[in-house]
Design an enzyme around this catalytic site. Structure first.
Site, PDB file in Angstrom:
ATOM      1  N   ASP A  24     -25.595 -71.271 -13.610  1.00  0.00           N
ATOM      2  CA  ASP A  24     -26.910 -70.650 -13.485  1.00  0.00           C
ATOM      3  C   ASP A  24     -27.219 -70.500 -11.990  1.00  0.00           C
ATOM      4  O   ASP A  24     -27.794 -71.389 -11.361  1.00  0.00           O
ATOM      5  CB  ASP A  24     -27.937 -71.557 -14.186  1.00  0.00           C
ATOM      6  CG  ASP A  24     -29.361 -71.095 -13.997  1.00  0.00           C
ATOM      7  OD1 ASP A  24     -29.572 -69.895 -13.746  1.00  0.00           O
ATOM      8  OD2 ASP A  24     -30.270 -71.946 -14.094  1.00  0.00           O
ATOM      9  N   ASP A  33     -32.505 -70.938 -21.004  1.00  0.00           N
ATOM     10  CA  ASP A  33     -31.940 -72.020 -20.200  1.00  0.00           C
ATOM     11  C   ASP A  33     -32.865 -73.231 -20.271  1.00  0.00           C
ATOM     12  O   ASP A  33     -34.084 -73.098 -20.268  1.00  0.00           O
ATOM     13  CB  ASP A  33     -31.772 -71.559 -18.750  1.00  0.00           C
ATOM     14  CG  ASP A  33     -30.881 -72.513 -17.967  1.00  0.00           C
ATOM     15  OD1 ASP A  33     -29.997 -73.148 -18.570  1.00  0.00           O
ATOM     16  OD2 ASP A  33     -31.074 -72.625 -16.741  1.00  0.00           O
ATOM     17  N   ARG A  59     -33.143 -70.952  -4.468  1.00  0.00           N
ATOM     18  CA  ARG A  59     -34.134 -72.038  -4.368  1.00  0.00           C
ATOM     19  C   ARG A  59     -35.378 -71.641  -3.601  1.00  0.00           C
ATOM     20  O   ARG A  59     -36.475 -72.158  -3.870  1.00  0.00           O
ATOM     21  CB  ARG A  59     -33.499 -73.259  -3.688  1.00  0.00           C
ATOM     22  CG  ARG A  59     -32.277 -73.804  -4.386  1.00  0.00           C
ATOM     23  CD  ARG A  59     -32.587 -74.229  -5.794  1.00  0.00           C
ATOM     24  NE  ARG A  59     -31.401 -74.754  -6.468  1.00  0.00           N
ATOM     25  CZ  ARG A  59     -31.349 -75.004  -7.778  1.00  0.00           C
ATOM     26  NH1 ARG A  59     -32.405 -74.766  -8.539  1.00  0.00           N
ATOM     27  NH2 ARG A  59     -30.256 -75.464  -8.315  1.00  0.00           N
ATOM     28  N   HIS A  94     -30.504 -84.807 -13.142  1.00  0.00           N
ATOM     29  CA  HIS A  94     -30.901 -83.610 -12.394  1.00  0.00           C
ATOM     30  C   HIS A  94     -32.426 -83.528 -12.297  1.00  0.00           C
ATOM     31  O   HIS A  94     -32.981 -83.329 -11.217  1.00  0.00           O
ATOM     32  CB  HIS A  94     -30.343 -82.360 -13.079  1.00  0.00           C
ATOM     33  CG  HIS A  94     -30.857 -81.067 -12.509  1.00  0.00           C
ATOM     34  ND1 HIS A  94     -30.450 -80.606 -11.269  1.00  0.00           N
ATOM     35  CD2 HIS A  94     -31.751 -80.154 -12.986  1.00  0.00           C
ATOM     36  CE1 HIS A  94     -31.079 -79.450 -11.029  1.00  0.00           C
ATOM     37  NE2 HIS A  94     -31.867 -79.159 -12.037  1.00  0.00           N
ATOM     38  N   GLN A 103     -37.475 -69.591  -5.855  1.00  0.00           N
ATOM     39  CA  GLN A 103     -37.979 -70.504  -6.894  1.00  0.00           C
ATOM     40  C   GLN A 103     -39.163 -71.327  -6.383  1.00  0.00           C
ATOM     41  O   GLN A 103     -40.169 -71.494  -7.072  1.00  0.00           O
ATOM     42  CB  GLN A 103     -36.838 -71.427  -7.328  1.00  0.00           C
ATOM     43  CG  GLN A 103     -37.133 -72.279  -8.550  1.00  0.00           C
ATOM     44  CD  GLN A 103     -35.909 -73.084  -8.994  1.00  0.00           C
ATOM     45  OE1 GLN A 103     -34.852 -73.023  -8.380  1.00  0.00           O
ATOM     46  NE2 GLN A 103     -36.061 -73.827 -10.064  1.00  0.00           N
ATOM     47  N   GLU A 162     -29.245 -80.717  -4.963  1.00  0.00           N
ATOM     48  CA  GLU A 162     -29.166 -82.184  -5.052  1.00  0.00           C
ATOM     49  C   GLU A 162     -28.138 -82.749  -4.076  1.00  0.00           C
ATOM     50  O   GLU A 162     -28.378 -83.772  -3.435  1.00  0.00           O
ATOM     51  CB  GLU A 162     -28.785 -82.609  -6.468  1.00  0.00           C
ATOM     52  CG  GLU A 162     -29.823 -82.284  -7.514  1.00  0.00           C
ATOM     53  CD  GLU A 162     -29.219 -82.330  -8.911  1.00  0.00           C
ATOM     54  OE1 GLU A 162     -29.200 -83.409  -9.503  1.00  0.00           O
ATOM     55  OE2 GLU A 162     -28.745 -81.285  -9.393  1.00  0.00           O
ATOM     56  N   GLU A 221     -23.515 -76.096 -15.638  1.00  0.00           N
ATOM     57  CA  GLU A 221     -24.063 -76.268 -16.983  1.00  0.00           C
ATOM     58  C   GLU A 221     -23.004 -75.948 -18.032  1.00  0.00           C
ATOM     59  O   GLU A 221     -21.957 -75.377 -17.730  1.00  0.00           O
ATOM     60  CB  GLU A 221     -25.258 -75.316 -17.211  1.00  0.00           C
ATOM     61  CG  GLU A 221     -26.376 -75.479 -16.195  1.00  0.00           C
ATOM     62  CD  GLU A 221     -27.654 -74.735 -16.561  1.00  0.00           C
ATOM     63  OE1 GLU A 221     -27.862 -74.442 -17.758  1.00  0.00           O
ATOM     64  OE2 GLU A 221     -28.444 -74.446 -15.644  1.00  0.00           O
ATOM     65  N   LYS A 240     -33.889 -66.948 -10.994  1.00  0.00           N
ATOM     66  CA  LYS A 240     -32.789 -67.108 -11.957  1.00  0.00           C
ATOM     67  C   LYS A 240     -32.354 -65.761 -12.506  1.00  0.00           C
ATOM     68  O   LYS A 240     -31.617 -65.717 -13.488  1.00  0.00           O
ATOM     69  CB  LYS A 240     -33.254 -67.997 -13.111  1.00  0.00           C
ATOM     70  CG  LYS A 240     -33.867 -69.319 -12.682  1.00  0.00           C
ATOM     71  CD  LYS A 240     -32.800 -70.290 -12.262  1.00  0.00           C
ATOM     72  CE  LYS A 240     -33.392 -71.696 -12.122  1.00  0.00           C
ATOM     73  NZ  LYS A 240     -32.343 -72.691 -11.985  1.00  0.00           N
ATOM     74  N   GLU A 298     -25.800 -73.956 -10.463  1.00  0.00           N
ATOM     75  CA  GLU A 298     -26.146 -75.051 -11.370  1.00  0.00           C
ATOM     76  C   GLU A 298     -25.007 -75.188 -12.362  1.00  0.00           C
ATOM     77  O   GLU A 298     -24.674 -74.238 -13.080  1.00  0.00           O
ATOM     78  CB  GLU A 298     -27.481 -74.784 -12.082  1.00  0.00           C
ATOM     79  CG  GLU A 298     -28.658 -74.906 -11.118  1.00  0.00           C
ATOM     80  CD  GLU A 298     -30.014 -74.960 -11.793  1.00  0.00           C
ATOM     81  OE1 GLU A 298     -30.133 -74.553 -12.962  1.00  0.00           O
ATOM     82  OE2 GLU A 298     -30.975 -75.429 -11.134  1.00  0.00           O
ATOM     83  N   THR A 344     -25.978 -65.104 -14.188  1.00  0.00           N
ATOM     84  CA  THR A 344     -25.495 -66.317 -14.849  1.00  0.00           C
ATOM     85  C   THR A 344     -24.031 -66.029 -15.159  1.00  0.00           C
ATOM     86  O   THR A 344     -23.729 -65.009 -15.764  1.00  0.00           O
ATOM     87  CB  THR A 344     -26.262 -66.557 -16.164  1.00  0.00           C
ATOM     88  OG1 THR A 344     -27.655 -66.608 -15.878  1.00  0.00           O
ATOM     89  CG2 THR A 344     -25.824 -67.851 -16.828  1.00  0.00           C
TER      90      THR A 344
HETATM   91 CA    CA Z   1     -30.523 -74.019 -15.054  1.00  0.00          CA
END
Ligand code: CA
Length: 422
Positions: free
Chosen positions: A233, A128, A237, A135, A240, A364, A203, A253, A201, A257
């Protein structure tokens, strides 16, 4: 290029994601039947495995590459075979196709509504990237302030990490909220708890269809790409934030996915090619693009709480917002010698646009949880709640037709009561 008309009437609608111009590849089953390779056309799925067995539509003269629950053996054949098979499919499904072929294709097709869709390919390895500038700027601003938003390497290489192929799932798979080690700034010690800041996420995923042995150019990388999927994804948070320094994401992560059920081939996306945005810093020669290798694909993400009648559009953006294309990412991936293999999946990185409604993650959209989002139901969200279904959608828009991937959806279910008691 205009709509290519098919005798499958539903494929000629301006609304369908699966006109003759598209012909995406997936894997389906009906009832308790076997998994078979299929091609979406309008509201039907053409049974590619069955048509290969009859000899009417073969990708390879000698080997039954579609007698498999995935498209990996087909990908292995390479670009010449990919192009020939697509041309054969378009000939059989075109409005003026020979009636004998039409009859055969009808008998080897099923209504999409009756089918269950499965993983379209076996993921060899998963990488990834972090290659969306808006972003990276948003996240960097939240964590390090606007002056240091982009790390010094960001404008020179597509940043990435090696993920896990074992937790890539097809759309529709329920996603269980993970447990993990968290440490809130308000507490001195870390705790092991279910994630409270579980996120998406938005993507795109590029699928590597040909192997490499040594470094490849950006043009060679583009030639190696078989097709694209929508990719979510899922990201914890709070896990993370505690784990990411100094080596980047790991357990945050590792839960899941999700990908769309249909692989849209590079050939179908050809009319939608666009260049990457202007470079702020010139790239080193081996990463420069010889031509347009991004695609103009409008994308959106929506949320639907459990038992809610309507979903809420969270964001809409476009794949062309990426700073690096998948071809540039793939070329960079090979620079230090690691061979790439058929079935490797490359996540683009979160795709956000320049304005607030174009942000491709809840991190975000809620600005780190500080700005709750009001849903159509009147409820608010900062991150995902149990029972929420998150859906990514995307389709390139041609002249009177669309080229889509099928939704990439996942419902988040409650964490286990105790993950070590099973
Ligand atoms: Ca990602």
């Amino acid at each position: 290029m205009p709509l290519m008309r098919s005798w499958v009437e539903s494929a000629n609608s301006a609304e369908t994601e699966f006109p003759l111009n598209n012909l995406p590849y997936g894997v389906f089953s009906v009832g308790d039947g076997d998994l078979r390779c299929g091609v979406a056309i309008g509201d039907r799925i053409l049974d590619a495995t069955g048509l290969e067995a009859t000899g009417l539509l073969r990708a390879d003269a000698d080997a039954d590459v579609l007698d498999a629950p995935n498209w990996n053996d087909f990908m292995e054949l390479g670009p010449t075979a990919w192009a020939r098979y697509r041309a054969d499919l378009q000939r059989i499904l075109a409005e003026d196709a020979d009636e004998r072929l039409q009859d055969a294709a009808v008998s080897y097709s099923v209504p999409m509504a009756r089918a269950t869709l499965h993983m379209p390919f076996k993921v060899a390895e998963y990488t990834d990237f972090y290659a969306g500038r808006h972003h990276a700027t948003n996240v960097g601003t939240m964590f390090r302030g606007p002056e240091n938003a982009l790390p010094p390497n960001w404008l020179h290489i597509p940043i990435g990490y090696n993920g896990r192929a074992s937790s890539v799932y097809v759309s529709g798979t329920e996603i269980r909220r993970p447990w993990g080690q968290l440490k809130s700034p308000d507490h001195d010690a870390p705790a092991f708890l279910p994630s409270r800041r579980f996120d998406i996420e938005l993507e795109m995923g590029a699928i590597v269809g040909q192997p490499s042995d040594g470094p490849v150019s950006v043009q060679q990388a583009d030639d190696m790409i078989f097709g694209y999927v929508l990719l979510n994804d899922w990201s914890a948070r709070d896990i993370q934030a505690w784990e990411y320094q100094p080596l980047g994401p790991f357990q945050a992560k590792a839960t899941a996915t999700s990908i769309s059920p249909w692989i849209v081939t590079k050939a179908a996306l050809e009319p939608f090619r666009v260049s990457t945005p202007a470079r702020e810093k010139e790239l080193l020669p081996h990463l420069r693009e010889p031509g347009p290798m991004l695609y103009d694909i409008p994308l959106s993400v929506s949320i639907q709480p459990e038992n809610a009648k309507e979903s809420t559009l969270l964001a809409h953006t476009n794949y062309k917002e990426m700073y690096y294309s998948s071809a540039q990412q793939l070329a960079h991936h090979t620079t230090a010698g690691s061979p790439m293999t058929v079935g490797d999946l490359l996540g683009s990185g979160t795709i956000s646009g320049p304005t607030r409604p174009e942000r491709g993650s809840l991190l975000e959209l809620s600005w780190g949880g500080k700005e709750p989002i009001t849903l159509a139901t009147g409820e608010t969200r900062t991150f995902i709640e149990d029972g929420d279904t998150l859906t990514l959608s995307g389709a390139a828009e041609g002249d009177g037709y669309r080229v889509g991937f099928g939704d990439c959806t996942g419902k988040v279910i409650a964490a286990l009561t105790d993950p070590y008691e099973r």
